[in-house]
Write a protein that holds these residues in place. Sequence first.
Motif: not given
Length: 264
Positions: A119-120, A123, A138, A141, A206, A220
């Motif tokens: 999830g990082w 992004t 995500g 995340s 998310l 999140s």
Amino acid sequence: MEVNGGTLTAQSISENATAKVLKSDDGASIAYQAIPGRSPCILFIGGYNSSMAGEKASFLARYAADRGQAFVRFDPFGHGASEGRFEDGTIGRWLADTLRVIDKVVQGPLILVGSSMGGWLMTLAALTRPERVSALVGIASAPDFTEDLMRPSLTGEDRVILRRDGVLRRPSAYGGDFIIAQQLLDEGREHLVLRRGLPIEVPVRLLHGQADPDVPPERSLRLAEAIEGSDVRVTLIKDGDHRLSRPQDLALLANTLDELIKNI
């Protein structure tokens, strides 16, 4: 969607399928699997010390094959079938692997699905390749986890070991060792995303379990707040754990993707 460098058939996508490889700038082999299909391509970005043979990645491969949707999954440096020592990896290195897959394996728009650390990375990838990304999903995340989760968890003894050895190993609830490297903590500060507004305008979904023992749902929520676009939704699963790999969790993931693909 076009897959460069060869493809695997939908029938062969499984935990035992032979992976294709990309070469990173330093020559390390980065393993990936891909199936061709309709655009947009779903690109799965896995979690910290996970592999593309995991439950969510395998579920998404079946999901895509059943629907004729393009799909790619990969193992970043030091993970799964890719080369490299895990403890030598950093957020920047794993981001570079993600971008190499985006640039070299597929053409056209992407839906990035990132799990935990993924999830990082999704992004960061969306910020770096905004013209390629159509949506983000995500799963638990964990943006900025090196600074906000790992570093505060260190004891005085842990810090001594890290200064001495550069690497700390703890027992993992998921088997094997949970590895923390000093260079991961230090380099991670160059890629923090929750300290600023994020100019991401694509739809973002998310999903996070409220019973997650590893990454608080607050991660999140903070990510949703940082994203400047308006089409951002957070779904909290009250009894959901970190992995979100139960049948009902995977069904929610599939429904989320169905809705995004329909409206892209």
